[in-house]
Enzyme design. Structure first.
Site, PDB file in Angstrom:
ATOM      1  N   HIS A 156       0.170  -6.074 -27.203  1.00 48.90           N
ATOM      2  CA  HIS A 156       0.592  -6.029 -25.957  1.00 48.90           C
ATOM      3  C   HIS A 156       1.987  -5.698 -26.904  1.00 48.90           C
ATOM      4  O   HIS A 156       3.332  -6.021 -25.988  1.00 48.90           O
ATOM      5  CB  HIS A 156       0.619  -8.011 -25.717  1.00 48.90           C
ATOM      6  CG  HIS A 156      -0.708  -8.438 -25.989  1.00 48.90           C
ATOM      7  ND1 HIS A 156      -1.719  -8.409 -24.596  1.00 48.90           N
ATOM      8  CD2 HIS A 156      -1.726  -9.189 -26.713  1.00 48.90           C
ATOM      9  CE1 HIS A 156      -2.716  -8.888 -25.134  1.00 48.90           C
ATOM     10  NE2 HIS A 156      -2.640  -9.377 -25.779  1.00 48.90           N
ATOM     11  N   SER A 277      20.766  16.386 -27.565  1.00 51.13           N
ATOM     12  CA  SER A 277      21.753  16.232 -26.151  1.00 51.13           C
ATOM     13  C   SER A 277      22.575  17.551 -25.776  1.00 51.13           C
ATOM     14  O   SER A 277      23.820  17.964 -26.558  1.00 51.13           O
ATOM     15  CB  SER A 277      22.002  15.640 -25.436  1.00 51.13           C
ATOM     16  OG  SER A 277      22.816  14.805 -24.780  1.00 51.13           O
ATOM     17  N   LYS A 283      23.024  12.570 -30.133  1.00 54.67           N
ATOM     18  CA  LYS A 283      21.446  12.347 -30.064  1.00 54.67           C
ATOM     19  C   LYS A 283      20.451  13.211 -30.612  1.00 54.67           C
ATOM     20  O   LYS A 283      21.015  14.630 -31.070  1.00 54.67           O
ATOM     21  CB  LYS A 283      21.387  12.919 -27.997  1.00 54.67           C
ATOM     22  CG  LYS A 283      22.022  11.907 -27.777  1.00 54.67           C
ATOM     23  CD  LYS A 283      21.528   9.964 -27.382  1.00 54.67           C
ATOM     24  CE  LYS A 283      19.123   9.979 -27.063  1.00 54.67           C
ATOM     25  NZ  LYS A 283      19.721  10.396 -25.626  1.00 54.67           N
ATOM     26  N   GLU A 290       7.261  13.902 -26.187  1.00 50.69           N
ATOM     27  CA  GLU A 290       7.237  13.924 -25.091  1.00 50.69           C
ATOM     28  C   GLU A 290       6.915  14.951 -23.819  1.00 50.69           C
ATOM     29  O   GLU A 290       6.387  14.404 -23.174  1.00 50.69           O
ATOM     30  CB  GLU A 290       9.282  13.921 -24.886  1.00 50.69           C
ATOM     31  CG  GLU A 290       9.772  12.211 -24.681  1.00 50.69           C
ATOM     32  CD  GLU A 290      11.113  12.462 -25.413  1.00 50.69           C
ATOM     33  OE1 GLU A 290      11.511  12.647 -23.431  1.00 50.69           O
ATOM     34  OE2 GLU A 290      12.144  12.805 -25.792  1.00 50.69           O
TER      35      GLU A 290
END
Ligand code: ARG
Length: 462
Positions: A156, A277, A283, A290
């Site tokens: 979980h 970024s 970043k 992804e």
């Protein structure tokens, strides 16, 4: 322009129809298979006395020259010739004359395309398997270094029990074994040759389907000519296997993304495998993971597209089936572009075991071990479970971990606690003593790593 099939037509095809109907723009990638299939077919026609042997020689030479010219980029395909099959046949006849016109004896584009596509899929399975083996190699290399790296295992997404980073990586390596064997199964099952099925009903010519099947590396001819031209199961099986593979990569990607967040910081991706970024100077983003997660959706889509195309088709060939190629090409291309970059990302990532270890300290992940300790002292497991639950409440209130409690505090709750409880609660012991088959103990991760290495080696030598 006159069509190969133009005999019964008195008008040219409308330009819109010509463009709508064509598949050469995407099926040209089947040229090698088409030529190999035609050569085997011609040789068989010659052997069976259906066409003269001189024609076979001319056809072979003509096809070889076409192959060389395609590979040299000298051939311009035309939509007027619709697909790869008719483009090559037209070129052949331009080059060798009447013999070229005999090639299509006892054959239809229906068995021809079924053959070409099947051979293409068969070859690409090998390419995908090889990339999976590379990823498994990278996983075993990383796992071998982190067999003692204790981290929280989750259910979980809540910290659950102590495991090691090696154990976690080997879970994926084992999933990938099934992906490989699924692809191998698919390849084994599809290895029957549709050539000689004709348009749908076979032929009256005395062809030898066993001969062409053997020449093209198949186990034998497909048993039923209608099935031979109608079957696309192998393409669906391949895309199912690729969808499951991508699902595995996508779950893994999700974990990579979590692990390199500041919230976890279990790993740091290499600069060469991360992106920045355009506005936020600090970043460093896990774009590869992804994108792999994102591309999983398109592979599922490819599978659904062909399943849906096939579901209402009566036997045998229907033009709908020309829609089989793009999704299959896309699914294969996607898997083949994801796997090597994913492997590079895994191979170059920096693992931060101290952060994993720090996370293991919070979340009472040794609570089961604490209950197991009491159970080993004779307390029934359910009672031990309740006792440890109370201790967890006490720890939460006092801001302590289980192993930080004193023996007095423990004994107050249950008299069965003794000084050796601290050995049982030690995180390294909790992971290291889970020696049950498949568990995170070092002996077990060593066994798993060895098994995966053997799995890879068996296939590399093939
Ligand atoms: N380009 C076609 C395909 O990919 C080849 C088969 C055409 N057969 C036919 N009867 N129109 O399906």
């Amino acid at each position: 322009m006159a069509k190969l099939w133009g005999g019964r037509f008195q008008k040219d095809t409308d330009a819109l129809v010509n463009d709508f109907n064509e598949s050469i723009s995407f099926d040209q990638r089947l040229y090698q298979q088409d030529i190999a299939g035609s050569k085997a077919h011609a040789a068989m026609l010659g052997e069976c006395g259906i066409i003269p042997k001189e024609d076979v020689t001319a056809i072979h030479a003509g096809l070889d020259s076409i192959l060389a010219d395609i590979e040299a980029g000298k051939v311009e395909f035309s939509t007027d010739n619709e697909d790869i099959h008719m483009n090559i046949e037209t070129l052949l006849t331009q080059r060798i004359g009447a013999a070229g016109k005999r090639l299509h004896t006892a054959r239809s584009r229906n068995d021809q395309v079924a053959l070409d596509f099947r051979m293409y899929v068969r070859e690409e399975i090998g390419a995908v398997v090889s990339e999976i083996l590379d990823l498994q190699t990278a996983l075993t290399e990383q796992a071998a270094k982190y067999q003692d790296a204790v981290m929280p295992g989750y259910t979980h997404l809540q910290r659950a029990q102590p495991i090691t980073f090696a154990q976690h990586l080997m879970a994926y390596a084992n999933m990938l074994c099934r992906d490989v064997t699924r692809l191998e199964d698919c390849k084994a099952r599809m290895n029957e040759c549709p050539l000689g099925s004709g348009a749908l009903a076979g032929t009256t010519y005395p062809i030898d389907r066993h001969m062409t099947a053997a020449a093209l590396g198949f186990d034998g001819p497909m048993s039923n000519s209608l099935d031979g031209v109608s079957d696309r199961d192998y393409a669906l099986e391949l895309m199912s296997a690729l969808s499951i593979l991508m699902m595995h990569l996508s779950r893994f990607s999700e974990e990579i993304i979590l692990w390199c967040s500041w919230e976890f910081k279990y790993i740091e991706l290499d600069d060469a495998y991360s992106t920045g970024s355009s506005i936020m100077p600090q970043k460093k983003n896990p774009d590869i993971a992804e994108l792999v997660r994102g591309k999983t959706g398109r592979v599922y889509g490819d599978l659904m597209a062909l399943l849906t195309t096939m579901k209402g088709l009566p036997l045998a060939y229907n033009k709908d089936m020309q829609e089989d190629k793009e999704p299959v090409f896309d699914a294969i291309d996607t898997a083949l572009v994801c796997l090597p970059v994913f492997t590079g990302m895994i191979r170059t990532m920096t693992v931060l075991p101290e952060n994993m270890r720090a996370a293991a300290n919070k979340g009472f992940i040794n609570a089961t071990d604490c209950a197991d300790y009491l159970t080993k002292q004779g307390v029934p497991f359910r009672d031990a479970y309740t006792t440890v639950g109370k201790l967890v409440i006490y720890c939460t209130e006092t801001g302590k971990t289980l192993e930080e409690l004193t023996l007095e505090e423990l004994v107050k709750v249950d008299k069965h606690f003794g000084p050796d409880v601290f050995v049982a609660l030690n995180m390294e012991n909790c992971a290291g003593m889970r020696r049950s088959y498949g568990g995170p103990a070092k002996e077990e991760t060593t066994r798993q790593i060895e098994a995966i290495r053997k799995f890879i080696a068996q296939r590399r030598t093939k």
